[in-house]
Scaffold this active site. Sequence first.
Site, mmCIF file in Angstrom:
data_model
loop_
_atom_site.group_PDB
_atom_site.id
_atom_site.type_symbol
_atom_site.label_atom_id
_atom_site.label_comp_id
_atom_site.label_asym_id
_atom_site.label_seq_id
_atom_site.Cartn_x
_atom_site.Cartn_y
_atom_site.Cartn_z
ATOM 1 N N ARG A 21 37.659 33.100 22.753
ATOM 2 C CA ARG A 21 37.323 34.079 23.803
ATOM 3 C C ARG A 21 37.344 35.510 23.264
ATOM 4 O O ARG A 21 36.527 36.327 23.645
ATOM 5 C CB ARG A 21 38.292 33.938 24.965
ATOM 6 C CG ARG A 21 38.035 32.651 25.713
ATOM 7 C CD ARG A 21 38.806 32.595 26.977
ATOM 8 N NE ARG A 21 38.447 31.420 27.759
ATOM 9 C CZ ARG A 21 39.010 31.110 28.905
ATOM 10 N NH1 ARG A 21 39.937 31.886 29.409
ATOM 11 N NH2 ARG A 21 38.648 30.048 29.562
ATOM 12 N N ASP A 127 44.150 46.135 40.535
ATOM 13 C CA ASP A 127 43.892 45.130 39.509
ATOM 14 C C ASP A 127 43.994 45.826 38.156
ATOM 15 O O ASP A 127 43.843 47.050 38.060
ATOM 16 C CB ASP A 127 42.490 44.505 39.693
ATOM 17 C CG ASP A 127 42.381 43.145 39.030
ATOM 18 O OD1 ASP A 127 42.449 42.121 39.736
ATOM 19 O OD2 ASP A 127 42.255 43.086 37.779
HETATM 20 C C1 LIG Z 1 42.024 34.742 39.762
HETATM 21 S S1 LIG Z 1 42.015 36.450 40.221
HETATM 22 C C2 LIG Z 1 42.743 36.362 41.853
HETATM 23 C C3 LIG Z 1 42.037 37.233 42.860
HETATM 24 C C4 LIG Z 1 42.560 37.139 44.297
HETATM 25 N N1 LIG Z 1 43.927 37.566 44.388
HETATM 26 C C5 LIG Z 1 42.408 35.736 44.844
HETATM 27 O O1 LIG Z 1 43.379 35.007 44.967
HETATM 28 O O2 LIG Z 1 41.285 35.349 45.151
HETATM 29 C C6 LIG Z 1 43.356 37.108 39.227
HETATM 30 C C7 LIG Z 1 43.282 38.628 39.025
HETATM 31 O O3 LIG Z 1 44.531 39.067 38.462
HETATM 32 C C8 LIG Z 1 44.265 40.148 37.590
HETATM 33 N N2 LIG Z 1 45.399 40.320 36.656
HETATM 34 C C9 LIG Z 1 45.784 39.520 35.620
HETATM 35 N N3 LIG Z 1 46.846 40.056 34.979
HETATM 36 C C10 LIG Z 1 47.156 41.203 35.631
HETATM 37 C C11 LIG Z 1 48.171 42.198 35.453
HETATM 38 N N4 LIG Z 1 49.075 42.131 34.470
HETATM 39 N N5 LIG Z 1 48.196 43.250 36.324
HETATM 40 C C12 LIG Z 1 47.274 43.340 37.336
HETATM 41 N N6 LIG Z 1 46.301 42.432 37.545
HETATM 42 C C13 LIG Z 1 46.239 41.373 36.710
HETATM 43 C C14 LIG Z 1 42.967 39.722 36.901
HETATM 44 O O4 LIG Z 1 42.278 40.842 36.358
HETATM 45 C C15 LIG Z 1 42.192 39.041 38.042
HETATM 46 O O5 LIG Z 1 41.288 39.926 38.679
#
Ligand SMILES: C[S@@+](CC[C@H](N)C(=O)[O-])C[C@H]1O[C@@H](n2cnc3c(N)ncnc32)[C@H](O)[C@@H]1O
Length: 255
Positions: A21, A127
């Site tokens: 990736r 985010d």
């Molecule tokens: C799978 S999405 C979930 C979106 C939404 N909460 C839902 O359940 O549909 C996970 C999100 O977490 C964010 N993310 C991952 N690590 C993070 C961090 N350390 N701090 C903030 N956001 C983070 C990713 O960028 C991604 O947009």
Amino acid sequence: MMYGISRVNLQEGKHDLVKSRLSKRLRALGLGSFKEYLAYLEGDPSGQELSAMVDALTTNKTSFFREAQHFDLLKERLLPGLVSSGKPIRIWSAGCSSGEESYTLAMLVREAVGNNPRQDVKILATDISTKVLAKAKQGVYDQACVEDVPSALLGRYFSTIGTGATRTYQAGDSLRSLVRFARLNLMDAWPMRGPFDIIFCRNVMIYFDRPTQQQLVRRYYDILAQDGHLFVGHSESLTGSALPFRYVQPAVYAK
Ligand SMILES: C[S@@+](CC[C@H](N)C(=O)[O-])C[C@H]1O[C@@H](n2cnc3c(N)ncnc32)[C@H](O)[C@@H]1O
């Protein structure tokens, strides 16, 4: 390195996946080795590359009304109580991805409070990824994305752009005025003081190891209002947490 900054935990047996990736990032930047990539990452205080790296390693998968029972609880039980209290209402969508969760919350809030100018409601949506935040701020979704939005709500809160197969839907001002999108790495210090009545952190903690999840849940507990509710993803749970959370329904806990 990756783990240290974002706590995304991809260490166990996933080296090949991580490598393949991240190779895309190396190619995009014209870098010849992972060592060079790490140096580049460390020399980028803007956080842009960290954001791109998290995008490459995690999924931003989300949808409107995802895990619908959560929104039923909000609509039927929690929002009516919060609105009738007359107090300011503070909601946080942590890990909001491209905004579908945040705008779903905004629709339910609008339905509950109408356009009453005296009701003080704010939804903070954060985010780590600048890419998804740009999409969230734009608030434009194609037909397939809005399939789970009830047609009455779609008609009331979205405007349409174009026609036929290329038609898209844009969140209108009555939703946008409720939501503030901001970049925040959940592992960093949080600039907001709270307290929040509702926190959604769904399908985000799956990327973190157990100690990191526990620390994060502790911080959510501290920033929640008394009787505030924490929503996590249905594959996540607070089982084993030492905190005095009260179980409400699957993946919902009250302080
Ligand atoms: C799978 S999405 C979930 C979106 C939404 N909460 C839902 O359940 O549909 C996970 C999100 O977490 C964010 N993310 C991952 N690590 C993070 C961090 N350390 N701090 C903030 N956001 C983070 C990713 O960028 C991604 O947009």
